[in-house]
Design a protein around this motif. Structure first.
Motif, PDB file in Angstrom:
ATOM      1  N   ARG A   1       0.771  -1.111  -0.067  1.00 11.80           N
ATOM      2  CA  ARG A   1      -0.014   0.017   0.005  1.00 11.80           C
ATOM      3  C   ARG A   1       0.662   1.158  -0.017  1.00 11.80           C
ATOM      4  O   ARG A   1       1.824   1.315   0.585  1.00 11.80           O
ATOM      5  N   GLY A   2       0.254   2.193  -0.918  1.00  7.79           N
ATOM      6  CA  GLY A   2       1.190   3.688  -0.731  1.00  7.79           C
ATOM      7  C   GLY A   2       2.413   3.500  -1.610  1.00  7.79           C
ATOM      8  O   GLY A   2       3.355   4.292  -1.450  1.00  7.79           O
TER       9      GLY A   2
ATOM     10  N   LYS B   1       4.120   2.649  -5.479  1.00  6.36           N
ATOM     11  CA  LYS B   1       3.955   2.415  -6.974  1.00  6.36           C
ATOM     12  C   LYS B   1       5.190   1.722  -7.363  1.00  6.36           C
ATOM     13  O   LYS B   1       6.274   2.247  -7.478  1.00  6.36           O
TER      14      LYS B   1
END
Length: 547
Positions: free
Chosen positions: A480-481, A483
């Motif tokens: 999560r968070g 890329k």
């Protein structure tokens, strides 16, 4: 069957077991093997005997004796992984012979045959007896030293006293002083318990100790003369030896469990033998205890450091098998030993079932013949594994089953790094949670090991290539968070999954479908984006585009 025919069959079985699957450098290729063969390859190419190097830099991971041994393989068969394995296989045969000689000297020829069969067919020797690592050579020298020690006790001849210490000194040129500590602790324990020190602690002991000291100091002395002592001391002594006491801590139970697993399928016989030993107070009998004390010394000394890798138990196997052969021979009619034999037969039945399930994945006539031969031999091993002569026959048929099982496994293995991938691995290369020494060996230059998405992006943005499994990419993409950089696939191949939960394995066997156990490995690079600000795809499949 006449005695000469039996010996011929036994010899053929041992030779076949030693060399079967030696050429399988695909799945059956540990990471450390590639490191040691690469070092030996560089030393051989430069004509260097004393300074190991890896990718051009000094690499004092281990002393040079095993590298010299691997070089003899290069002389026989050219520079390759398979050629490097040839002298290791020969040492395996020599180790099996030593197990026979020790048991024969202590208990008789029939027990010697049983010890040789148990040793040759144990899981640990089957795995490490045909790959170019340090464990089998160390196993050979410790077993050789034990045999010379036993001969010294029996004959009181000074040659054997010198030989057992000299073998101990030579063993330090494999992994360092730990082997001499094992040998001396085992010898002194035996002498102390059974009051046999006069056979060892004499004037010839000094000569043997001098020989051991010479071999132990030979490598550092040569390096000191070449101005490498400080580098060697920091790398080998501080990092590789003292570092084992503060490095990654492995639990004791895992180490001992590995030892029992590597004795497979003869593990139940050890448990029965130890129970009888304690129950009958046989620990007063020198001929039973000497090989057991030597095997225990290997285990105890390797329990002291924090780092206790499972293959450190390999040198204990031949001496353990000598002890088991004696107990099985003398106490075969005992209820406890009979229970051990029943447990052994249960393991053979389990292996029969597992291999019968695995055989369903065979697709060629060769696979069908191998599977059929293995199942018939396993059935014969099960039927004959009872009593002293029965154990010998059972071990023989189990060895015959292995001659079919190992090639079958090899037929269903995958390359760690296919030749087709090499042209796509230009420039900087990193591997995610994958052994890097194998890739370094085939590429001829260092490969970086990474284990997190931040380093994954960094390597790609530096213009590098990354070797990553589909499973790992999915895991990185789920953070999560964060890329992941957009990538494109430039080459792919199949490998067995590194983690296989037991329920998935059982399901695959029941269905005869191994697909759930297989992962896809990709070589990826940064995707060339046509427009700035292109969104990063969320799934692995959409993120990969073939060239």
């Amino acid at each position: 069957m006449k005695q000469p025919s039996r010996w011929a069959l036994l010899l053929l079985l041992l030779l076949a077991l030693a060399f079967v699957s030696i050429a399988n450098v695909r799945e059956f290729n540990p990471d450390d093997e590639s490191l040691y063969v690469h070092i030996a390859k560089e030393m051989y190419g430069k004509g260097e005997l004393w300074i190991p190097s890896w990718c051009g830099s000094e690499a004092y991971f281990k002393p040079p004796l095993v590298y010299w041994i691997l070089m003899t393989g290069f002389m026989m068969g050219g520079v390759s992984l398979v050629a490097a394995r040839i002298p290791i296989v020969l040492l395996t045969l020599a180790t099996v012979l030593l197990a026979f000689l020790i048991a024969k000297d202590l208990y008789g020829k029939r027990d010697g045959v049983l010890a040789a069969l148990f040793t040759a067919t144990s899981l640990g020797i089957i795995i490490y007896g045909r790959i170019a690592m340090m464990d089998l050579p160390l196993c050979f020298f410790i077993t050789l030293s034990a045999w010379c020690f036993i001969r010294a006790l029996d004959t009181a001849h000074p040659f054997w006293t010198v030989a057992f210490l000299a073998a101990g000194g030579l063993s330090t040129l494999i992994k360092g002083p730990i082997s001499l500590v094992i040998i001396l602790s085992a010898a002194f324990t035996c002498c102390l318990i059974f009051k046999r020190h006069r056979h060892i602690l004499n004037g010839w002991f000094v000569a043997g100790a001098a020989a051991a000291l010479f071999f132990m100091l030979l490598w550092p002395a040569v390096l000191a003369m070449r101005g490498e002592f400080s580098h060697w001391y920091g790398f080998f002594i501080v990092r590789e030896n003292l570092g084992k006491f503060s490095d990654i801590r492995y639990p004791v139970h895992t180490f001992l469990a590995s030892y029992l697993i590597y004795l497979f399928p003869w593990t139940p016989l050890l448990i029965s033998s130890l129970w009888i030993l304690i129950r009958e107070k046989l620990y007063r009998e020198e001929r039973l205890m000497v090989p057991l004390i030597w095997a225990a010394a290997v285990l105890v000394m390797h329990l002291l450091p924090a780092t206790k890798l499972k293959h450190y138990t390999i040198p204990a196997i031949p001496l353990t098998m000598v002890f088991i052969s004696a107990m099985a021979g003398s106490w075969g009619a005992d209820r406890a030993m009979k229970r051990g034999i029943i447990a052994l037969q249960a393991l053979l039945v389990l292996l029969f079932i597992v291999f019968a399930a695995a055989a369903r994945t065979g697709t060629t006539w060769g696979d069908i013949l191998l599977a059929g031969g293995a199942l018939v031999a396993l059935l014969a091993s099960w039927r004959t594994s009872g009593g002293k002569d029965g154990l010998s026959a059972g071990a023989f048929f189990y060895g015959a089953a292995l001659l079919c099982i190992l090639p079958f496994i090899g037929n269903h293995s995958f390359e760690r790094l296919p030749q087709g991938a090499l042209p796509h691995l230009e420039g900087k290369v990193a591997a995610v949670r994958i052994q890097i020494y194998i890739h370094t060996y085939f590429l001829g230059r260092p490969v970086e090991q990474i284990d997190n998405p931040v380093d994954f992006n960094r390597v790609l943005q530096e213009g590098g290539r990354v070797i990553i499994s589909e499973t790992d990419f999915d895991e990185f993409g789920a953070v999560r968070g964060f890329k992941l950089a957009p990538v494109e696939k430039i080459y792919s191949w199949k490998q067995w999954r590194t983690a296989m939960p037991l329920p998935i394995i059982l399901e695959a066997f029941l269905k005869g479908d191994t697909a759930p156990l297989i992962d896809t490995i990709h070589v990826v690079r940064l995707k060339k984006q046509k427009e700035p600000g292109l969104p990063v795809p969320g799934s692995f499949t959409s993120c990969l585009s073939p060239t």
